[in-house]
Design an enzyme around this catalytic site. Structure first.
Site, PDB file in Angstrom:
ATOM      1  N   VAL A 281       0.806  -1.221   0.000  1.00 10.70           N
ATOM      2  CA  VAL A 281       0.000   0.000   0.000  1.00 10.70           C
ATOM      3  C   VAL A 281       0.841   1.273   0.000  1.00 10.70           C
ATOM      4  CG1 VAL A 281      -2.039  -1.044   1.077  1.00 10.70           C
ATOM      5  CG2 VAL A 281      -0.256   0.000   2.520  1.00 10.70           C
ATOM      6  N   ASN A 307      -5.316  -0.928   7.944  1.00 15.52           N
ATOM      7  CA  ASN A 307      -4.679  -1.588   9.069  1.00 15.52           C
ATOM      8  C   ASN A 307      -3.198  -1.860   8.812  1.00 15.52           C
ATOM      9  OD1 ASN A 307      -4.582  -3.522  11.481  1.00 15.52           O
ATOM     10  ND2 ASN A 307      -4.048  -4.853   9.760  1.00 15.52           N
ATOM     11  N   SER A 360      -2.738   3.502  17.223  1.00 14.81           N
ATOM     12  CA  SER A 360      -1.900   2.796  18.202  1.00 14.81           C
ATOM     13  C   SER A 360      -1.838   3.644  19.462  1.00 14.81           C
ATOM     14  CB  SER A 360      -0.486   2.614  17.639  1.00 14.81           C
ATOM     15  OG  SER A 360       0.444   2.472  18.702  1.00 14.81           O
ATOM     16  N   TYR A 373       6.929   4.994  14.060  1.00 18.65           N
ATOM     17  CA  TYR A 373       5.649   4.290  14.163  1.00 18.65           C
ATOM     18  C   TYR A 373       4.613   5.180  14.844  1.00 18.65           C
ATOM     19  CZ  TYR A 373       2.396   0.521  15.360  1.00 18.65           C
ATOM     20  OH  TYR A 373       1.282  -0.271  15.494  1.00 18.65           O
TER      21      TYR A 373
END
Ligand code: CTP
Ligand code: MG
Length: 452
Positions: A281, A307, A360, A373
């Protein structure tokens, strides 16, 4: 063949027991009667539609007809004291036709494929109805509440609508019906039979059932939701949270495209009867290929779950450009490419849809070694909120689901030595995602749901 329709909608729904008549109950995102009218209005087979409504119902109906662009064919007329009276008023408001289809407003989930065979049978035989085998055995009863005898279920059928009639026969039948019949009769086919028609019976469908009692509304809700949200794309769908989401959506009856970088996408897709697509992606051209494949096969996209995510444990001071880029490209840019493509098809189809980003818990409070992240996941929250604002006029809703530390392969790889950690089960995260997909929550669009 010129075919018109009468859709009686003047009842008060006493068995439902609610102040608002059942045909005006909002189911999912629109009143029940709108589903019915849309099926008739969209069918090229139907020329004109008369809708008898009560005095109170007429202004409501006028408003709905305007709001849902049904103006072209629909004529609203005043209904009567009984269903027969209402249908007769509707019939008189129509221009002469070859065949008239009569269909209860409160049977919202018919399909237009039935119109032609039904009308042709009526043209040939004078009248035609749709029927189903009986679910319950029928008992003949006495006035004082005792059983007389049971009837042989195989000899009887439950009568549904739609029904169709030669226009002339139905006109004649209503002109000659007694007032007692008009007030207390419940079966147009019976009038047609007495008017000389040999009534042909076609197989109906469980989906033609009539919304009558309170529990029927729950069934209607569920079916409306299934119709609105049929096809989902889940990125990062081969493992962890994504896999559980794909399984859970498939359990709810959605067709799911499982997208993953590795070949496991196929494997998961096969198990849930979906479609597996190997794609990265972070590459816009691959995202385009994903959407082309799904639209090519299923013709629509109603749900997108972003996701796909990657992580490396690296302190900011030691992180290279490439590592940073790779993480942001997948976690944030990938979600953006998918959202842009989904937005386009959801808006163009007029169906709207729902886009869910998986966040997250690292977005708040920071976490040593997870800078890229955490930053990319925090970006998703802002992307969700903007998607919700821009999607509002199109019925596109967006949510972020933010799980705390979850028991996934990604986490196991980051923290191989983690022992006895109190980790979330990915299936629980998938439950919250499924909730966002299957609930109708326009007013909550843009929000983040934490799963702690
Ligand atoms: N109907 C009508 N005019 C009436 C009575 C009923 O147009 N005077 C319509 C209802 O609106 C419904 C259809 O006929 O679309 C089937 O009737 P039913 O299921 O019996 O609806 P209600 O009469 O509204 O409900 P109830 O019998 O529980 O009061
Ligand atoms: Mg009734």
């Amino acid at each position: 063949m010129r075919v018109s329709a009468v859709i009686p909608a003047a009842g008060s729904g006493t068995r439902m027991g609610t102040p608002t008549p059942k045909q005006f109950w909002v189911v999912h995102d629109r009143p029940l009667i709108v589903y019915t009218l849309q099926t008739f209005a969209r069918s090229d087979f139907i020329q004109e539609i008369a809708v008898p409504a009560s005095e109170d119902g007429i202004p409501l109906l006028r408003d709905l007809v305007r709001r849902f662009h049904l103006d072209g064919k629909v004529r609203i007329v005043l209904g009567g004291a009984s269903r027969h009276h209402s249908i007769r008023n509707g019939l008189l408001a129509l221009s002469p036709a070859d065949v008239v289809i009569v269909h209860d407003a409160v049977r919202p989930f018919i399909f237009e494929e039935i119109f032609r065979p039904l009308a042709e049978a009526a043209w040939e035989h004078g009248a035609a109805g749709t029927v189903m085998p009986l679910v319950d055995t029928v008992l003949a009863v006495t006035d004082d509440g005792f059983m007389e005898r049971s009837l042989d279920r195989r000899l009887y059928r439950a009568s549904q609508t739609p029904q169709a009639f030669r226009y002339e026969i139905l006109r004649w039948a209503y002109e000659n019906a007694s007032e007692d019949e008009m007030l207390h009769g419940t079966e147009c086919l019976e009038l047609a039979r007495r008017a000389g028609a040999r009534v042909r019976l076609l197989e109906g469908s469980p989906f033609f059932w009539k919304v009558t009692y309170k529990p029927d509304i729950y069934t209607a809700e569920r079916l409306a939701m299934e119709r609105a949200r049929q096809v989902a794309i889940v990125t990062g769908g081969s493992r962890g949270i994504g896999r559980k989401v794909a399984e859970s959506l498939a359990d709810r009856g959605l067709r799911v495209a499982v997208v993953a970088r590795g070949g496991e996408a196929e494997e998961v897709a096969r198990r849930i009867g979906g479609m597996g697509i190997q794609a990265d992606v972070s590459r816009p051209e691959e995202v385009q290929r994903v959407f082309e494949a799904v639209l090519g096969r299923w013709g629509r996209v109603d749900v997108l779950v972003n996701n796909a995510g990657i992580a490396r444990w690296r302190r900011i001071a030691e992180m290279g450009d490439g590592e940073w880029q790779e993480i942001v490209d997948t976690n944030l840019s990938g979600a953006f490419y998918c959202t842009r493509a989904a937005f386009k098809t959801m808006a163009e189809s007029g169906n709207g849809g729902v886009i869910i980003n998986i966040g997250s818990s690292s977005i708040s409070g920071g976490r040593v070694g997870e800078g890229a992240y955490a930053a990319s996941k925090a970006g998703l929250v802002a992307l969700t909120e903007t998607t919700a604002l821009e999607g509002k006029p199109y019925g596109i809703h967006a949510f972020t689901v933010i799980p705390r530390r979850t028991d996934t392969a990604l986490r196991r790889a980051l923290y191989p030595d983690e022992k006895d950690a109190d980790l979330l089960d990915p299936a629980d995260v998938a439950r919250v995602v499924t909730f966002c997909v299957t609930e109708w929550m326009p007013h909550l669009s843009g929000q983040s749901f934490w799963v702690r």
